[in-house]
Design a protein around this motif. Structure first.
Motif, PDB file in Angstrom:
ATOM      1  N   GLU A 287       0.826  -1.005  -0.020  1.00  0.00           N
ATOM      2  CA  GLU A 287      -0.075  -0.137  -0.015  1.00  0.00           C
ATOM      3  C   GLU A 287       0.890   1.326   0.094  1.00  0.00           C
ATOM      4  OE1 GLU A 287      -2.819   0.147   3.039  1.00  0.00           O
ATOM      5  OE2 GLU A 287      -3.835  -1.878   2.698  1.00  0.00           O
ATOM      6  N   GLU A 288       1.839   1.250   0.846  1.00  0.00           N
ATOM      7  CA  GLU A 288       2.738   2.339   1.171  1.00  0.00           C
ATOM      8  C   GLU A 288       3.535   2.583  -0.259  1.00  0.00           C
ATOM      9  OE1 GLU A 288       2.222   0.568   5.073  1.00  0.00           O
ATOM     10  OE2 GLU A 288       2.732  -0.115   3.141  1.00  0.00           O
ATOM     11  N   SER A 289       4.261   1.726  -0.735  1.00  0.00           N
ATOM     12  CA  SER A 289       5.053   1.546  -1.969  1.00  0.00           C
ATOM     13  C   SER A 289       4.280   2.218  -3.146  1.00  0.00           C
ATOM     14  CB  SER A 289       5.985   0.486  -2.282  1.00  0.00           C
ATOM     15  OG  SER A 289       5.028  -0.514  -2.826  1.00  0.00           O
ATOM     16  N   ASN A 290       3.044   1.677  -3.278  1.00  0.00           N
ATOM     17  CA  ASN A 290       2.227   1.987  -4.411  1.00  0.00           C
ATOM     18  C   ASN A 290       1.853   3.516  -4.588  1.00  0.00           C
ATOM     19  OD1 ASN A 290       0.677   1.400  -6.819  1.00  0.00           O
ATOM     20  ND2 ASN A 290      -1.416   1.503  -5.657  1.00  0.00           N
ATOM     21  N   ARG A 291       1.715   3.980  -3.081  1.00  0.00           N
ATOM     22  CA  ARG A 291       1.374   5.359  -3.146  1.00  0.00           C
ATOM     23  C   ARG A 291       2.630   6.167  -3.468  1.00  0.00           C
ATOM     24  NH1 ARG A 291      -1.577   3.959   1.585  1.00  0.00           N
ATOM     25  NH2 ARG A 291       0.182   4.303   2.800  1.00  0.00           N
ATOM     26  N   ARG A 292       3.878   5.866  -3.047  1.00  0.00           N
ATOM     27  CA  ARG A 292       4.819   6.557  -3.616  1.00  0.00           C
ATOM     28  C   ARG A 292       5.351   6.389  -4.607  1.00  0.00           C
ATOM     29  NH1 ARG A 292       6.874   4.020   1.504  1.00  0.00           N
ATOM     30  NH2 ARG A 292       8.120   2.085   0.312  1.00  0.00           N
ATOM     31  N   VAL A 293       5.142   4.983  -5.232  1.00  0.00           N
ATOM     32  CA  VAL A 293       5.819   4.984  -6.858  1.00  0.00           C
ATOM     33  C   VAL A 293       4.708   5.773  -7.627  1.00  0.00           C
ATOM     34  CG1 VAL A 293       5.386   3.338  -8.618  1.00  0.00           C
ATOM     35  CG2 VAL A 293       6.775   2.613  -6.738  1.00  0.00           C
ATOM     36  N   SER A 294       3.198   5.821  -7.226  1.00  0.00           N
ATOM     37  CA  SER A 294       2.233   6.454  -8.217  1.00  0.00           C
ATOM     38  C   SER A 294       2.497   7.815  -8.154  1.00  0.00           C
ATOM     39  CB  SER A 294       0.907   6.070  -7.739  1.00  0.00           C
ATOM     40  OG  SER A 294       0.624   4.530  -7.972  1.00  0.00           O
ATOM     41  N   ALA A 295       2.800   8.391  -6.896  1.00  0.00           N
ATOM     42  CA  ALA A 295       2.997   9.992  -6.926  1.00  0.00           C
ATOM     43  C   ALA A 295       4.246  10.273  -7.650  1.00  0.00           C
ATOM     44  CB  ALA A 295       3.166  10.176  -5.469  1.00  0.00           C
ATOM     45  N   LEU A 296       5.414   9.923  -7.340  1.00  0.00           N
ATOM     46  CA  LEU A 296       6.273   9.983  -8.191  1.00  0.00           C
ATOM     47  C   LEU A 296       6.307  10.001  -9.499  1.00  0.00           C
ATOM     48  CD1 LEU A 296       9.533  10.722  -8.159  1.00  0.00           C
ATOM     49  CD2 LEU A 296      10.111   8.441  -7.851  1.00  0.00           C
ATOM     50  N   THR A 297       5.742   8.754 -10.053  1.00  0.00           N
ATOM     51  CA  THR A 297       5.285   8.747 -11.514  1.00  0.00           C
ATOM     52  C   THR A 297       4.678   9.762 -12.142  1.00  0.00           C
ATOM     53  OG1 THR A 297       5.738   6.533 -11.297  1.00  0.00           O
ATOM     54  CG2 THR A 297       4.372   7.258 -13.262  1.00  0.00           C
ATOM     55  N   ALA A 298       3.319  10.047 -11.261  1.00  0.00           N
ATOM     56  CA  ALA A 298       2.485  11.186 -11.488  1.00  0.00           C
ATOM     57  C   ALA A 298       3.221  12.708 -11.871  1.00  0.00           C
ATOM     58  CB  ALA A 298       1.341  11.522 -10.680  1.00  0.00           C
ATOM     59  N   ALA A 299       4.020  12.884 -10.896  1.00  0.00           N
ATOM     60  CA  ALA A 299       4.777  14.155 -10.724  1.00  0.00           C
ATOM     61  C   ALA A 299       5.839  14.181 -11.930  1.00  0.00           C
ATOM     62  CB  ALA A 299       5.564  14.163  -9.426  1.00  0.00           C
ATOM     63  N   ASN A 300       6.367  13.066 -12.209  1.00  0.00           N
ATOM     64  CA  ASN A 300       7.496  13.136 -13.326  1.00  0.00           C
ATOM     65  C   ASN A 300       6.749  13.220 -14.734  1.00  0.00           C
ATOM     66  OD1 ASN A 300       9.610  12.463 -11.801  1.00  0.00           O
ATOM     67  ND2 ASN A 300       9.296  10.132 -12.128  1.00  0.00           N
ATOM     68  N   ILE A 301       5.488  12.748 -14.813  1.00  0.00           N
ATOM     69  CA  ILE A 301       4.694  13.005 -16.131  1.00  0.00           C
ATOM     70  C   ILE A 301       4.103  14.538 -16.144  1.00  0.00           C
ATOM     71  CG2 ILE A 301       2.683  12.581 -17.233  1.00  0.00           C
ATOM     72  CD1 ILE A 301       4.512  10.320 -17.513  1.00  0.00           C
ATOM     73  N   ILE A 302       3.677  15.062 -15.180  1.00  0.00           N
ATOM     74  CA  ILE A 302       3.262  16.296 -15.249  1.00  0.00           C
ATOM     75  C   ILE A 302       4.385  17.414 -15.523  1.00  0.00           C
ATOM     76  CG2 ILE A 302       2.151  18.225 -13.681  1.00  0.00           C
ATOM     77  CD1 ILE A 302       0.483  16.064 -12.363  1.00  0.00           C
ATOM     78  N   GLN A 303       5.308  17.171 -14.662  1.00  0.00           N
ATOM     79  CA  GLN A 303       6.772  18.219 -14.829  1.00  0.00           C
ATOM     80  C   GLN A 303       7.164  17.873 -16.348  1.00  0.00           C
ATOM     81  OE1 GLN A 303       9.608  16.994 -11.878  1.00  0.00           O
ATOM     82  NE2 GLN A 303       7.954  17.634 -10.290  1.00  0.00           N
ATOM     83  N   HIS A 304       7.371  16.969 -17.072  1.00  0.00           N
ATOM     84  CA  HIS A 304       7.668  16.610 -18.284  1.00  0.00           C
ATOM     85  C   HIS A 304       6.790  17.348 -19.389  1.00  0.00           C
ATOM     86  CE1 HIS A 304       9.915  14.627 -21.573  1.00  0.00           C
ATOM     87  NE2 HIS A 304       9.009  14.650 -22.180  1.00  0.00           N
ATOM     88  N   LEU A 305       5.444  17.152 -19.079  1.00  0.00           N
ATOM     89  CA  LEU A 305       4.551  17.810 -19.954  1.00  0.00           C
ATOM     90  C   LEU A 305       4.440  19.213 -19.933  1.00  0.00           C
ATOM     91  CD1 LEU A 305       1.516  14.982 -19.929  1.00  0.00           C
ATOM     92  CD2 LEU A 305       3.531  15.332 -21.490  1.00  0.00           C
ATOM     93  N   ALA A 306       4.782  19.874 -18.477  1.00  0.00           N
ATOM     94  CA  ALA A 306       4.591  21.184 -18.285  1.00  0.00           C
ATOM     95  C   ALA A 306       6.006  21.766 -19.000  1.00  0.00           C
ATOM     96  CB  ALA A 306       4.644  21.563 -16.974  1.00  0.00           C
ATOM     97  N   ARG A 307       7.119  21.238 -18.999  1.00  0.00           N
ATOM     98  CA  ARG A 307       8.262  21.396 -19.724  1.00  0.00           C
ATOM     99  C   ARG A 307       8.040  21.723 -21.340  1.00  0.00           C
ATOM    100  NH1 ARG A 307      10.929  18.353 -16.125  1.00  0.00           N
ATOM    101  NH2 ARG A 307      11.280  16.824 -17.665  1.00  0.00           N
TER     102      ARG A 307
END
Length: 309
Positions: A287-307
């Motif tokens: 449960e914990e790692s899924n939240r961390r992995v998902s949050a990091l992935t979402a942040a990476n995607i959003i930051q890349h698309l924003a750039r």
């Protein structure tokens, strides 16, 4: 459009939806043929380990700009094809390190002690106290880590906390590198010959495929335990089953397999194999790692698309 083909934490999906349109279908990995049509206008793709990102898939995604990997292994993604199409790949580095390390140490504890294998006998009205009391303590045992990246180092830290001595092998890490810390760097043959528990921590490459084969298993300490929570294919599964049945290998825990998901036909190779734990590639999923992995992935995607905007 952001296409997500495997399970992801709901909060992270909501974060992505706040940034744009999302198509979320965690069953798409079982319907690979349904993915290309969804990628015609996709700017980002999010996968775990079962979605095969091939050159052909990328050819169907002319607007794709990045891929988020909900995990760290990249053997299901054609990195050369991604580079040729200028698609950036973001693994969730570090987000599931603790989960995998805990899985390895827990497997070592369970397989050494063996008391938890007597439930069926207990339910049948038996009292197998003799056999259940023949387990071993983890303290004082030698843990051999094949590969010494971040997950192996965290595993070493946890194992030392339980009183284990830790040795490792990594041809890409010089023996005098400070990253080894209290872990002794050894040649692979020496590690296999002395470790009570051997845990795999290498990616799947041409050089690591069947790194643990029948010859390597024969060189392991009699009664030793093998744990593979790294990548399917780095151990020869048939050879592991044979070594377990012969009694040379004391026990094994396999979380990854050469062909996933493990079908009933493939699983038949493990029939009547003693002291074996099989799990469905979940060492890094809690449960914990899924939240961390998902949050990091979402942040990476959003930051890349924003750039790129």
């Amino acid at each position: 459009m952001i296409v997500i083909t495997e399970f992801m934490d709901a909060e992270a999906i909501d974060t992505l939806r706040a940034a744009g349109a999302v198509h979320y279908d965690p069953g798409l990995a079982d319907r690979q043929e349904a993915i290309p049509p969804l990628l015609r206008d996709a700017a980002a793709l999010v996968v775990r380990n079962r979605t095969l990102v091939t050159g052909a898939l990328l050819a169907a995604a002319p607007r794709l700009r990045c891929i988020g990997r909900l995990g760290v292994g990249l053997d299901n993604i054609d990195l050369n094809a991604c580079a040729a199409q200028d698609v950036t790949v973001y693994p969730a580095t570090g987000a599931n390190t603790l989960s995998v390390a805990e899985y390895v140490v827990t497997a070592a504890l369970v397989l050494l002690r063996r008391a938890w294998f007597c439930t069926s006998d207990m339910l049948a009205g038996k009292w197998p106290r003799g056999a259940a009391g023949e387990g071993q303590e983890v303290a004082g045992k030698i843990l051999g880590l094949v590969g010494y990246g971040a997950i192996a180092r965290e595993t070493a830290r946890l194992a030392r906390g339980l009183g284990m001595d830790v040795v490792g092998h990594d041809p890409f890490l010089p023996g005098d590198d400070p990253a080894w810390g209290a872990t002794r760097s050894l040649p692979l043959a020496d590690l296999l010959g002395m470790a009570d528990v051997v845990s795999m921590h290498v990616p799947l490459t041409q050089g690591t495929r069947h790194l643990i084969d029948s010859a390597a298993l024969a060189n392991m300490k009699p009664g030793a335990i093998l744990i593979n929570a790294a990548r399917g294919g780095v151990v020869d599964e048939t050879a592991v089953a044979v070594a377990l049945r012969a009694g040379h290998l004391g026990a094994a825990a396999l979380d990854t397999f050469e062909n996933e998901p493990l079908t009933q036909d493939r699983a038949s190779a493990f029939a009547d194999t003693p002291n074996l734990i099989l799990t469905p590639h979940i060492a890094g999923v809690t449960e914990e790692s899924n939240r961390r992995v998902s949050a990091l992935t979402a942040a990476n995607i959003i930051q890349h698309l924003a750039r790129q905007d």
